[in-house]
Design a protein around this motif. Structure first.
Motif, PDB file in Angstrom:
ATOM      1  N   ILE A 119       0.860  -1.267  -0.001  1.00 22.59           N
ATOM      2  CA  ILE A 119      -0.004   0.134  -0.076  1.00 22.59           C
ATOM      3  C   ILE A 119       0.948   1.232  -0.111  1.00 22.59           C
ATOM      4  CG2 ILE A 119      -1.913   1.244   1.351  1.00 22.59           C
ATOM      5  CD1 ILE A 119      -2.977  -1.446   2.229  1.00 22.59           C
ATOM      6  N   TYR A 121       3.551   1.724  -1.796  1.00 22.28           N
ATOM      7  CA  TYR A 121       3.708   1.806  -3.302  1.00 22.28           C
ATOM      8  C   TYR A 121       2.350   2.494  -3.754  1.00 22.28           C
ATOM      9  CZ  TYR A 121       3.912   0.547  -8.116  1.00 22.28           C
ATOM     10  OH  TYR A 121       3.583   0.485  -9.581  1.00 22.28           O
ATOM     11  N   HIS A 122       1.146   1.877  -3.624  1.00 25.37           N
ATOM     12  CA  HIS A 122       0.087   2.288  -4.248  1.00 25.37           C
ATOM     13  C   HIS A 122      -0.158   3.655  -3.969  1.00 25.37           C
ATOM     14  CE1 HIS A 122      -0.847  -1.360  -6.643  1.00 25.37           C
ATOM     15  NE2 HIS A 122      -0.900  -2.152  -5.560  1.00 25.37           N
ATOM     16  N   TYR A 123      -0.010   4.100  -2.605  1.00 24.00           N
ATOM     17  CA  TYR A 123      -0.489   5.440  -2.080  1.00 24.00           C
ATOM     18  C   TYR A 123       0.566   6.421  -2.853  1.00 24.00           C
ATOM     19  CZ  TYR A 123      -1.123   9.353   0.895  1.00 24.00           C
ATOM     20  OH  TYR A 123      -1.446  10.492   1.308  1.00 24.00           O
ATOM     21  N   ALA A 124       1.932   6.171  -2.929  1.00 22.28           N
ATOM     22  CA  ALA A 124       2.881   7.023  -3.480  1.00 22.28           C
ATOM     23  C   ALA A 124       2.251   7.057  -5.039  1.00 22.28           C
ATOM     24  CB  ALA A 124       4.057   6.401  -3.436  1.00 22.28           C
ATOM     25  N   SER A 126      -0.788   6.863  -6.119  1.00 24.99           N
ATOM     26  CA  SER A 126      -1.855   7.699  -6.122  1.00 24.99           C
ATOM     27  C   SER A 126      -1.787   9.089  -5.957  1.00 24.99           C
ATOM     28  CB  SER A 126      -2.972   7.109  -5.210  1.00 24.99           C
ATOM     29  OG  SER A 126      -2.458   7.634  -3.714  1.00 24.99           O
ATOM     30  N   LEU A 127      -0.679   9.430  -5.407  1.00 27.00           N
ATOM     31  CA  LEU A 127      -0.391  10.994  -5.198  1.00 27.00           C
ATOM     32  C   LEU A 127      -0.009  11.581  -6.393  1.00 27.00           C
ATOM     33  CD1 LEU A 127       1.655  10.902  -1.907  1.00 27.00           C
ATOM     34  CD2 LEU A 127      -0.689  11.574  -2.215  1.00 27.00           C
ATOM     35  N   GLY A 129      -1.538  10.678  -9.253  1.00 29.64           N
ATOM     36  CA  GLY A 129      -2.762  10.328  -9.958  1.00 29.64           C
ATOM     37  C   GLY A 129      -2.514   9.108 -11.106  1.00 29.64           C
ATOM     38  N   HIS A 130      -1.709   8.063 -10.409  1.00 26.68           N
ATOM     39  CA  HIS A 130      -1.549   6.867 -11.076  1.00 26.68           C
ATOM     40  C   HIS A 130      -2.229   5.707 -10.697  1.00 26.68           C
ATOM     41  CE1 HIS A 130       2.768   8.227 -12.047  1.00 26.68           C
ATOM     42  NE2 HIS A 130       1.983   9.007 -12.991  1.00 26.68           N
ATOM     43  N   TRP A 131      -3.010   5.039 -11.457  1.00 26.71           N
ATOM     44  CA  TRP A 131      -3.722   3.855 -11.336  1.00 26.71           C
ATOM     45  C   TRP A 131      -2.673   2.870 -11.299  1.00 26.71           C
ATOM     46  CZ3 TRP A 131      -8.702   2.642  -9.302  1.00 26.71           C
ATOM     47  CH2 TRP A 131      -9.234   1.521  -9.374  1.00 26.71           C
ATOM     48  N   ALA A 132      -1.930   2.175 -10.392  1.00 25.93           N
ATOM     49  CA  ALA A 132      -0.791   1.232 -10.479  1.00 25.93           C
ATOM     50  C   ALA A 132      -1.378  -0.345 -10.853  1.00 25.93           C
ATOM     51  CB  ALA A 132       0.091   1.412  -9.579  1.00 25.93           C
ATOM     52  N   GLN A 134      -1.453  -4.374 -10.143  1.00 30.58           N
ATOM     53  CA  GLN A 134      -1.101  -5.192  -8.740  1.00 30.58           C
ATOM     54  C   GLN A 134       0.173  -5.468  -8.833  1.00 30.58           C
ATOM     55  OE1 GLN A 134      -3.734  -8.400  -9.198  1.00 30.58           O
ATOM     56  NE2 GLN A 134      -5.162  -7.309 -10.420  1.00 30.58           N
ATOM     57  N   LEU A 135       0.640  -5.716  -7.374  1.00 30.21           N
ATOM     58  CA  LEU A 135       1.861  -6.493  -7.104  1.00 30.21           C
ATOM     59  C   LEU A 135       1.660  -7.491  -6.255  1.00 30.21           C
ATOM     60  CD1 LEU A 135       4.078  -3.207  -6.362  1.00 30.21           C
ATOM     61  CD2 LEU A 135       3.990  -4.499  -8.557  1.00 30.21           C
TER      62      LEU A 135
ATOM     63  N   TYR B 123       4.102   9.293   5.730  1.00 31.11           N
ATOM     64  CA  TYR B 123       4.655   8.660   4.425  1.00 31.11           C
ATOM     65  C   TYR B 123       4.800   9.533   3.223  1.00 31.11           C
ATOM     66  CZ  TYR B 123       6.024   5.158   0.898  1.00 31.11           C
ATOM     67  OH  TYR B 123       6.548   4.503  -0.122  1.00 31.11           O
ATOM     68  N   LEU B 127       8.773  10.586   1.686  1.00 33.98           N
ATOM     69  CA  LEU B 127       9.052  10.534   0.511  1.00 33.98           C
ATOM     70  C   LEU B 127       9.805  11.847   0.088  1.00 33.98           C
ATOM     71  CD1 LEU B 127       5.926   8.790  -1.251  1.00 33.98           C
ATOM     72  CD2 LEU B 127       8.276   7.819  -0.794  1.00 33.98           C
ATOM     73  N   TRP B 273      -8.906  11.910  -7.224  1.00 28.64           N
ATOM     74  CA  TRP B 273      -7.517  11.980  -6.904  1.00 28.64           C
ATOM     75  C   TRP B 273      -6.847  13.084  -6.087  1.00 28.64           C
ATOM     76  CZ3 TRP B 273      -5.159   7.873  -8.404  1.00 28.64           C
ATOM     77  CH2 TRP B 273      -5.415   6.861  -9.435  1.00 28.64           C
ATOM     78  N   LEU B 279      -7.938   8.241   0.345  1.00 25.67           N
ATOM     79  CA  LEU B 279      -6.696   7.149   0.471  1.00 25.67           C
ATOM     80  C   LEU B 279      -7.308   6.278  -0.696  1.00 25.67           C
ATOM     81  CD1 LEU B 279      -4.358   5.767   1.000  1.00 25.67           C
ATOM     82  CD2 LEU B 279      -5.382   5.079   3.046  1.00 25.67           C
ATOM     83  N   ILE B 280      -6.601   6.338  -1.976  1.00 21.21           N
ATOM     84  CA  ILE B 280      -7.005   5.616  -3.223  1.00 21.21           C
ATOM     85  C   ILE B 280      -6.255   4.370  -3.385  1.00 21.21           C
ATOM     86  CG2 ILE B 280      -7.111   5.608  -5.621  1.00 21.21           C
ATOM     87  CD1 ILE B 280      -7.990   8.525  -5.497  1.00 21.21           C
ATOM     88  N   THR B 281      -6.613   3.447  -3.597  1.00 22.64           N
ATOM     89  CA  THR B 281      -5.965   2.119  -4.024  1.00 22.64           C
ATOM     90  C   THR B 281      -6.522   1.461  -5.365  1.00 22.64           C
ATOM     91  OG1 THR B 281      -7.192   0.776  -2.344  1.00 22.64           O
ATOM     92  CG2 THR B 281      -4.808   1.454  -1.803  1.00 22.64           C
ATOM     93  N   PRO B 282      -5.851   0.966  -6.069  1.00 21.17           N
ATOM     94  CA  PRO B 282      -6.226   0.539  -7.451  1.00 21.17           C
ATOM     95  C   PRO B 282      -7.097  -0.788  -7.575  1.00 21.17           C
ATOM     96  CG  PRO B 282      -4.133   0.425  -7.448  1.00 21.17           C
ATOM     97  CD  PRO B 282      -4.371   0.910  -6.205  1.00 21.17           C
ATOM     98  N   VAL B 284      -7.005  -3.454  -5.372  1.00 20.57           N
ATOM     99  CA  VAL B 284      -6.130  -4.412  -4.988  1.00 20.57           C
ATOM    100  C   VAL B 284      -6.387  -5.079  -4.007  1.00 20.57           C
ATOM    101  CG1 VAL B 284      -4.238  -3.506  -6.186  1.00 20.57           C
ATOM    102  CG2 VAL B 284      -4.744  -2.795  -3.711  1.00 20.57           C
ATOM    103  N   THR B 289      -3.379 -11.754  -5.680  1.00 21.52           N
ATOM    104  CA  THR B 289      -2.195 -11.547  -5.634  1.00 21.52           C
ATOM    105  C   THR B 289      -1.495 -11.931  -4.381  1.00 21.52           C
ATOM    106  OG1 THR B 289      -2.807  -9.153  -4.640  1.00 21.52           O
ATOM    107  CG2 THR B 289      -1.928  -9.331  -6.958  1.00 21.52           C
TER     108      THR B 289
END
Lengths: 324, 324
Positions: A119, A121-124, A126-127, A129-132, A134-135, B123, B127, B273, B279-282, B284, B289
């Protein structure tokens, strides 16, 4: 009998509770917003309550032979134990170990799951504006966990993480014993090297003492399995930070979350800021920012205030030899 | 009898398990990396297993009257239920509700604690190499929690969050009942408006059906206490996203964590966004996974494969009327 209270995070309800208890205990109390405001007629106070760092700054109290009992609102009180720090060498020092378990246990589980589930990674992303994508993720279910430190923090964590169905939950303590039956088993710290190879998540909640200095050494990190995780919420001095950073950058460890550091605030030039997979929080796991912590802290002090006034032994007394 | 398996996240051990079960069930299986590779002699397969979206793309299977049973590896299967979607209108559809509870429950607790403890903020600051100031925190201890949805996800979450000692833990379900005794009480959805004013944390894990569409409306958000939190891991359609964003930007809600959205991927221009405290997660929380999820998913399919071959009723059958 006089007591000086450095207010810090105390709210009206806490002040009221302390006032009521002090009346019962026949103690005169003086509440201060800053140690600088100490009135002359309280310079000979017998009792001081407040954040350790702030009590340390109250020179008049430190230099007074009248000071008999110092209650620190924090759990770590290394500085107050230095020989000669207080004019009265026999001053009793109590800490607030026991008030922080809930707050710190929640922190441990938060950062662990953030790392396990990517999370961070996903949060960074999202900041930006990226829909990343899955990992791959890791679960607390069936995870092999070792808690290095079985005090209030380690036990409160164990009770919560148990609900996530870990495969094993081992405690490591100085004595090899634990006051509550919350671990699968508890081993003495001499056996730490035997449990590390089976440890996927190592949670450290140790006080800062000579015995814990550098306990997570380069050699011990090497004993952990490939892809393991480390969380430290005790004292930064317990970890060899260079070795930890090497293990993260080199891919030996999958992640680490540090809330405490050898030098705080962490210097801007520290390599840790840029270390791969390292989740940094600025010593916020156990500060007095959670209402429950302040409530508990005041409750513990009030109980001790009555103990003190009535000549009973104090609880949470720090042993100068062990340092906690 | 023939089965087509779209491999997706399956590992060798899972394929082996399916092969062994198929041999017992006397089913010929064909494993495909992509639905595009479907061999001619499997176009009349009776059984299809795979991620719903990918099965949907296998036109030859959809158009075959031989197709009798579709097992989706996901829990949400809205698309597969559209009238006329499969040539065989009586095709049985099973989903994998029940495989995702552990993964999604861990996600819920992770994002909740991140928000409660301001770790998202710390977090983001870290960064940039910033050692930020402490902020006030909130605890799961003594928190009043409502789980909207008491299926596998809601119950698995309840069992875990109970260990954090919430003040109350209320379930809301269609029937007002729950198959396990894990909530303080369970109320029917008609009483949702009565529990919202006492809800500091609302956790939504609803399927995407006509009944759940927009269930968290502007009016219902207004019923929640000032400073409340929302977590949605079910379907994006259950939330009025504009109303939620207004409540966050306006400071009515202290935070929200969304893993699902009305349109996925969330469009780059969406105001979400940039919404404060969101808090946005795509999507997941419950993908395949996590190893445990895949294990559980395959286990459920293998059990059903034997049920199917031996003429017993299938488990996890989706009711076309309710949509889950």
């Amino acid at each position: 009998m006089k007591a000086v209270i450095l207010r810090g995070a105390l709210k009206e309800e806490h002040i009221k509770k302390i006032e009521e208890t002090a009346a019962k205990a026949k103690v005169d109390v003086c509440f201060l917003d800053s140690e600088k405001e100490l009135p002359e007629d309280y310079e000979d106070a017998e009792i001081a309550y407040g954040f350790g760092m702030n009590i340390a700054k109250a020179r008049k109290l430190r230099e007074s032979k009248s000071l008999k009992w110092v209650n620190s609102t924090s759990a770590g009180i290394e500085m107050l134990l230095k020989p000669g720090f207080f004019a009265n060498e026999d001053v009793l020092i109590t800490n607030s170990a026991g008030a922080y378990g809930v707050s710190i246990a929640e922190h441990i589980i938060a950062v662990t799951l953030m790392m396990f589930r990517k999370i961070d990674y996903h949060y960074a992303e999202s900041l930006q504006g990226h829909w990343a994508e899955q990992l791959s993720q890791k679960s607390l279910k069936d995870c092999r966990i070792t808690a290095l430190g079985t005090g209030d923090i380690g036990r409160t964590f164990a009770k919560r993480v148990r609900a996530f169905e870990p495969e094993s939950l081992i405690g490591v303590s100085r004595s090899g014993k634990c006051s509550e039956d919350v671990f699968d088993r508890v081993v003495p710290v001499e056996q730490l090297d035997e449990v590390l190879p089976q440890t996927e998540l190592l949670v450290m909640s140790l006080p800062g003492t000579r015995e814990t200095e550098g306990i997570l050494s380069r050699e011990r990190i090497a004993l952990m399995p490939q892809g393991a995780y480390v969380v430290n919420v005790g004292r930064g001095s317990a970890v060899d930070e260079e070795a930890l950073a090497d293990a993260l950058d080199g891919g030996k460890l999958a992640g680490a979350a540090l809330d405490v550091f050898r030098y705080e605030p962490l210097p801007p030039k520290s390599r840790l800021w840029k270390t791969k997979g390292l989740l940094i929080t600025p010593h916020v796991a156990g500060n007095m920012t959670l209402e429950h912590t302040v409530d508990k802290n005041v409750e513990m002090f009030c109980e001790n205030l009555l103990n003190y006034a009535e000549g009973r032994p104090l609880k949470h007394l720090v042993d100068r030899k062990t340092g906690y």
